[in-house]
Design an enzyme around this catalytic site. Structure first.
Site, PDB file in Angstrom:
ATOM      1  N   ASN A  59       0.551  -1.281  -0.011  1.00 38.00           N
ATOM      2  CA  ASN A  59       0.009  -0.094   0.027  1.00 38.00           C
ATOM      3  C   ASN A  59       0.935   1.189   0.136  1.00 38.00           C
ATOM      4  O   ASN A  59       1.812   1.405   0.585  1.00 38.00           O
ATOM      5  CB  ASN A  59      -1.063   0.108   1.395  1.00 38.00           C
ATOM      6  CG  ASN A  59      -0.419  -0.098   2.510  1.00 38.00           C
ATOM      7  OD1 ASN A  59       0.749  -0.826   2.611  1.00 38.00           O
ATOM      8  ND2 ASN A  59      -0.989   0.480   3.348  1.00 38.00           N
TER       9      ASN A  59
ATOM     10  N   CYS B  16      -9.975  -5.389   0.607  1.00 41.69           N
ATOM     11  CA  CYS B  16     -11.216  -4.496   0.664  1.00 41.69           C
ATOM     12  C   CYS B  16     -12.079  -4.858  -0.632  1.00 41.69           C
ATOM     13  O   CYS B  16     -11.758  -5.331  -1.422  1.00 41.69           O
ATOM     14  CB  CYS B  16     -10.948  -3.100   0.774  1.00 41.69           C
ATOM     15  SG  CYS B  16     -10.438  -2.171  -0.890  1.00 41.69           S
TER      16      CYS B  16
ATOM     17  N   GLU C  59      -3.216  -4.936  -2.881  1.00 39.64           N
ATOM     18  CA  GLU C  59      -3.438  -5.779  -3.667  1.00 39.64           C
ATOM     19  C   GLU C  59      -3.755  -5.230  -5.171  1.00 39.64           C
ATOM     20  O   GLU C  59      -3.195  -5.837  -5.920  1.00 39.64           O
ATOM     21  CB  GLU C  59      -4.972  -6.271  -3.327  1.00 39.64           C
ATOM     22  CG  GLU C  59      -5.077  -7.042  -2.168  1.00 39.64           C
ATOM     23  CD  GLU C  59      -5.348  -6.177  -1.068  1.00 39.64           C
ATOM     24  OE1 GLU C  59      -4.860  -4.749  -0.841  1.00 39.64           O
ATOM     25  OE2 GLU C  59      -6.023  -6.446   0.127  1.00 39.64           O
TER      26      GLU C  59
HETATM   27  N1  THU Z   1      -5.270  -1.456   2.752  1.00 38.50           N
HETATM   28  C1  THU Z   1      -4.770  -2.314   1.793  1.00 38.50           C
HETATM   29  O1  THU Z   1      -3.692  -2.338   1.286  1.00 38.50           O
HETATM   30  N2  THU Z   1      -5.587  -3.219   1.291  1.00 38.50           N
HETATM   31  C2  THU Z   1      -6.728  -3.637   1.681  1.00 38.50           C
HETATM   32  O2  THU Z   1      -7.523  -4.547   1.147  1.00 38.50           O
HETATM   33  C3  THU Z   1      -7.496  -2.723   2.777  1.00 38.50           C
HETATM   34  C4  THU Z   1      -6.740  -1.239   3.115  1.00 38.50           C
HETATM   35  C5  THU Z   1      -4.361  -0.229   3.159  1.00 38.50           C
HETATM   36  C6  THU Z   1      -5.050   1.009   2.655  1.00 38.50           C
HETATM   37  C7  THU Z   1      -4.263   1.998   3.557  1.00 38.50           C
HETATM   38  O3  THU Z   1      -3.364   2.327   3.258  1.00 38.50           O
HETATM   39  C8  THU Z   1      -4.447   1.094   5.008  1.00 38.50           C
HETATM   40  O4  THU Z   1      -4.336  -0.315   4.574  1.00 38.50           O
HETATM   41  C9  THU Z   1      -5.313   1.522   5.958  1.00 38.50           C
HETATM   42  O5  THU Z   1      -6.649   1.358   5.513  1.00 38.50           O
END
Ligand code: THU
Length: 134
Positions: free
Chosen positions: A46, A93, A59
């Protein structure tokens, strides 16, 4: 289906790439490692932004890398996700589920569940995927 060894490799690669996360706002590092039909592994993490909505999940970062490398016919075989700190349940998510579904038909999605990892078929995570039909 993937072998237990490959499952372990994907988890390990997701754990490694999570450490590269740029997440100063949430302090939640997410890593994703995916296997494609060509048996290549791609990873993503992320990347957040001061303008929060511009952040991208691990993802989607991994899926977009795989397409960039393999081209539009890229197909997924399996996806593994993890986070640091390791949360009870770091499942993809909703937006990422839809993006994964674009490139894989009911593939295993591997993510933390308590102290272990579980495999869940994508269709269980996303039923009635949006499909553009006019
Ligand atoms: N995040 C992801 O990388 N993948 C997900 O499926 C859910 C959330 C990240 C986004 C943000 O940088 C951090 O997790 C907190 O929400």
């Amino acid at each position: 289906m993937i072998s237990p060894e490959m499952r372990q490799t994907l988890i390990q690669k997701a754990e490694e790439i999570a450490l590269n996360s740029y997440s100063p706002y949430s302090e939640f590092k997410v890593g994703c490692a995916l296997l494609t039909e060509t048996n290549q592994i791609y990873t993503g993490t992320n990347v957040e932004n001061a303008s929060y909505g511009l952040s991208i999940c691990a993802e989607r970062s991994a899926v977009f890398s795989a397409v960039a490398k393999e081209g539009p016919d890229m197909q997924l075989k399996a996806v593994a996700i993890t986070s640091v700190p390791r949360s009870h349940l770091t499942s993809p998510c909703g937006a990422c589920r839809q993006v994964i579904a674009e490139f894989g038909k009911n593939i295993p999605v591997i993510f933390p569940n308590g102290s272990t990892y579980i495999d869940v078929p994508l269709e269980e995570l996303l039923s009635y995927q949006f499909i553009l039909s006019v």
